[in-house]
Design an enzyme around this catalytic site. Sequence first.
Site: not given
Ligand code: IMP
Ligand code: MG
Length: 253
Positions: A163-164, A167, A216, A229
Amino acid sequence: MLSPDFYLPDLDLYVELTTLRQRLVTEKHRKVRRLQERYPDVRIKLLHRSDYFSLLANYGFGPFSEVEVAGIHEVLISASELERRVGQLGAEISRDYKGKEPLLIGVLRGVTCFMADLMRHISLPIAIDFMAISSYDGEEGSSVSIVKDLEESLAGRDVLLIEDIVDTGMTLNTLLQGLQGRGPASLKVCALLDKRARRLVDVPIDYVGFEVPDEFVVGYGLDFRQKFRNLPFIATVQKEWLQSQTEAKQGPE
Ligand code: IMP
Ligand code: MG
């Protein structure tokens, strides 16, 4: 005599810039070579004009820089820090999976840079696959749906989900439940970034690149509405810029 332009304490490295006349460049090369012969423990690097321009470009400036940097606040993780940490993660994964043939699953699209770099630091036979998801924030909470599914079967395989950024953890949590149901021999998670302060669901992450603050972030694969990106570093976005973009989108349609 040689008095380098910079000393970088974190890297214990002297840097000498040569950006001008070729005659001087040759002379400096000679000096640096002799210095290294005499003091092999001293780390020194000679940067040429083109190195200097690509360094500037890494940070979004100068004539080589073609990436869009309007809206960027500051560099949080530099290209060289990313490179170093990704190498460490690759080595760790190679040790942990010794004798196995892991299947790396990347979650598109944010994972592209990380996955491409990480897999080149894994010294084992591996297979890769990708899936794409989309998430909705609806009135009945948020949900994740699969836009592109895997082509590989997971049954009996050692699966490493890449995963990138994690959050709230909602996405990862849903993904893990889905993948677990497909009968892998093992299922682990490797995330480049961990925004732990925002976690809502307690998800296990086996390998973490960096912890990031509650801001962010973009670059190295991560986007804001498909922008940024291609930045070679991880950066924060200017709050005012983010706000202006959000207002523009919410304006009359
Ligand atoms: P989660 O479900 O809240 O953990 O969100 C995860 C996804 O939200 C990541 O895989 C990203 O695609 C996106 N995301 C969350 N925070 C960021 C950020 O700071 N920058 C860019 N994408 C984010
Ligand atoms: Mg993602």
